[in-house]
Design an enzyme around this catalytic site. Structure first.
Site, short mmCIF file in Angstrom:
data_model
loop_
_atom_site.label_atom_id
_atom_site.label_comp_id
_atom_site.label_asym_id
_atom_site.label_seq_id
_atom_site.Cartn_x
_atom_site.Cartn_y
_atom_site.Cartn_z
N ASP A 51 0.86 -1.20 0.00
CA ASP A 51 0.00 0.00 0.00
C ASP A 51 0.89 1.25 0.00
O ASP A 51 0.63 2.21 -0.72
CB ASP A 51 -0.89 0.05 1.25
CG ASP A 51 -1.83 -1.14 1.38
OD1 ASP A 51 -3.04 -0.95 1.29
OD2 ASP A 51 -1.34 -2.27 1.58
N THR A 122 -6.89 -4.84 0.85
CA THR A 122 -5.68 -5.15 1.63
C THR A 122 -5.89 -6.34 2.57
O THR A 122 -5.01 -7.17 2.76
CB THR A 122 -5.24 -3.91 2.44
OG1 THR A 122 -5.00 -2.85 1.53
CG2 THR A 122 -3.97 -4.18 3.25
MG MG Z 1 -6.53 0.61 0.02
#
Ligand code: MG
Ligand code: AMP
Ligand code: MG
Length: 337
Positions: A51, A122
């Site tokens: 990320d 995620t």
């Molecule tokens: Mg995200």
């Protein structure tokens, strides 16, 4: 296309290549096995090295080329020099050749807002990594699954992951790019992984084949990791023939445009503007709609609240039917902005 391409076309052409680069970062971090997981607000709100690096890559690459554009990324990162190998300078030649819809042809950089979700899904990304590590480690068995089941669960989870770059003007999502880094995983070793889809209302949607759910079947897609009673009550109220629980806002919109689901129903706060901007642009391009649970549109101006507090309802067709089925309890709990 004649003359110099419009700013927004140059931006989409860059976003296309930048999303591909981010997808390759997401794959590389997974293969390294070192995810560097950080909990943000809790165990169901995670951030990984992928990320962080993908957002640095996307935001730094776009802001170098378009310094006056407002770029809003999901992750809060310390201001630091971004490594040169994270910068992507490419632009899709195919996109540069398209004719910009007249209404957007004279937009200026400073009028555009870019919403970036460097890695959507995620939670599923981290779960997939756990499965893969079990498979390669001494302990093959995981939750009673054999090696091939572990592998297929991990790969299925990875397909939930997307990179989202949405472009807004005047509060509306006017273009979106979605990269799905692990697309084609079914083909096994040697296959080229990943695909990039993009769309712009008035111009067209590319990188996928538009399909509708056959017949009048109501197939509802919803969260697999952020559910609660409001979410399940609302899904039930749609009287679905089938419910699919998968991760990622981007992934669920892909299901809508590829004929796997008829409605994305999420009657809860939790999704943010970067989750819905790119998906909404692509969905609108092919005649679909994304609103809150009251049927009101979200606004993507630079100064809006990030949270989509009144939930997400997205459909390719028959939006009004789904809106009409939303229970009073949901309407009362989730107020439009
Ligand atoms: Mg995200
Ligand atoms: P999901 O359908 O659960 O994968 O959610 C779609 C997007 O919204 C993902 O980016 C999630 O991280 C985000 N999201 C939804 N609900 C929550 C929540 N309760 N907390 C944090 N993020 C959420
Ligand atoms: Mg997300």
């Amino acid at each position: 296309m004649s003359g110099h391409p419009a700013v927004v076309m140059r931006l989409v052409a860059s976003a296309y290549c930048v999303a591909e680069k981010a997808g390759s970062i997401v794959r590389k971090v997974l293969h390294s096995g070192e995810l560097g997981i950080v909990e943000k607000t809790g165990a169901n709100d995670l951030q990984t090295l992928a990320d962080r690096l993908a957002q640095q890559s996307i935001c730094a690459s776009l802001s170098r080329r378009f310094p006056k554009i407002t770029i809003i990324g999901e992750e809060e990162l310390p201001a630091e020099e971004v490594k040169e190998d994270l910068i992507e300078n490419g632009q899709s030649a195919e996109i540069l050749q398209k004719t910009c819809p007249a209404e957007y042809s004279s937009l200026k950089e400073e009028e555009l807002v870019v919403w970036v979700d460097p890695l959507d899904g995620t939670k599923e990304y981290t779960e997939a990594s756990t499965y893969l590590r079990h498979q390669t480690g001494a302990q093959i068995l995981h939750k009673g699954l054999d090696a091939s089941q572990v592998q297929s669960t991990a790969l299925w989870l990875l397909d939930n992951v997307t990179v989202l770059i949405g472009i807004a003007y005047g509060g509306q999502a006017i273009a979106g790019v979605i990269n799905q880094p692990f697309y084609n995983y079914q083909l096994g070793a040697g296959a080229t992984l990943g695909r990039t889809m993009w769309g712009m209302p008035g111009l067209g949607a590319f990188g996928f084949q538009l399909q509708e759910v056959p017949g009048d079947r109501r197939i509802v897609t919803t969260t697999r990791s952020h559910s609660n009673k409001l979410v399940t009550d609302c899904v039930d109220a749609m009287e679905p023939h089938e419910v699919i629980r998968v991760g990622g806002a981007g992934n669920k919109i892909i299901q809508l445009v590829e004929g796997k689901a008829s409605a994305y129903v999420f009657a809860s706060p939790g999704c943010k503007k970067w989750d819905t901007c790119a998906p909404e642009a692509i969905l609108r391009t092919v005649g679909g709609k994304l609103t809150d649970m009251h049927g009101n549109a979200y606004c993507y101006n630079a100064d809006v609240k990030h949270m989509n507090s009144a939930g997400v309802l997205a459909t390719l067709r028959n939006h009004e039917y789904y809106i009409s089925r939303v229970p009073q309890s949901v309407l009362q709990a989730l107020r439009s902005d």
